[in-house]
Design a protein around this motif. Sequence first.
Motif: not given
Length: 245
Positions: A8-9, A31, A49, A51-53, A74, A77-80, A195
């Motif tokens: 989420g987010g 999450s 929080g 997950f640790g990558g 979002h 939120a490219t990394q996630m 953005k």
Amino acid sequence: MKRILILGGTAEARKLATQVAQIHDIDPVFSLAGVTEKPLDPGVPCRVGGFGGVPGLTRFIKDKAISIILDATHPYATQMSRNAAAAAQATGTPILHLERPEWEQGPSENWIRVPDMQSAVRAMPPGARAFTATGRGSLGFFADRADIYTCLRVIDPSPDPFPGNGEFVVARPPFSVEAEIEVFRHFDVTHLVVKNAGGQAARTKLTAAASLGLPIIIVDRIPLPAGSNTVEDIDAALDWIAQQC
Ligand code: NAP
């Protein structure tokens, strides 16, 4: 019983979670990254929080017996999203990305499109007064331009003073066009930096900027990896979930 992990987010993620909670034989786990102090309740069990990558998320998927993943983070939120795709592939878990369509330029809007935040900040002339809601992560870019006054809108008050020439504006969305016009006038804004988040609720600031004749510096999205399984709205996401069950 299928257990679905909803990343989420976004408002869409919350709406989706509410609807998923109504489906029989689905056990949702929501999450959040934990960036907002008092996030709105998604109405389903929620963990908070990182997950640790990819390794941490891969472990989480296995430990919690996650059957499907819905990435409703979002668009920036490219990394996630990338981590989720990698962990899904590693565990053979079906994944869907829910991503709002981008905004299209309105006829009276003066868009200056740039590829990243650094270019957005460079695009403004000395003496500009920027208004933005691009997140605390973008502060470093603005801090490099002491010749620009920056108003950064955030949801939670900052424990630290504003780094550089500017101030935090603390407020929680949504905002009407009228409210955005008032805030841009109040801060004597000359440029809006955004953005390309998409969605109607957040578009009011573009309409407000256009009505005041302000240039809109718009940071382009980084696309998801080619071949990603993506839908643009909640109904399509619910259809996909139904197919997985
Ligand atoms: P990001 O750069 O893609 O992710 C950074 C790290 O935050 C991820 O690697 C992950 O940590 C953790 N994370 C992100 N979303 C998570 C989630 N839903 N559940 C658990 N961990 C999560 O993300 P971001 O741009 O910092 O955004 C953080 C959150 O704010 C996202 O959930 C996003 O939906 C929301 N948001 C972002 C924006 C934006 O403009 N970027 C705007 C509005 C809302 P680990 O690697 O440790 O797992």
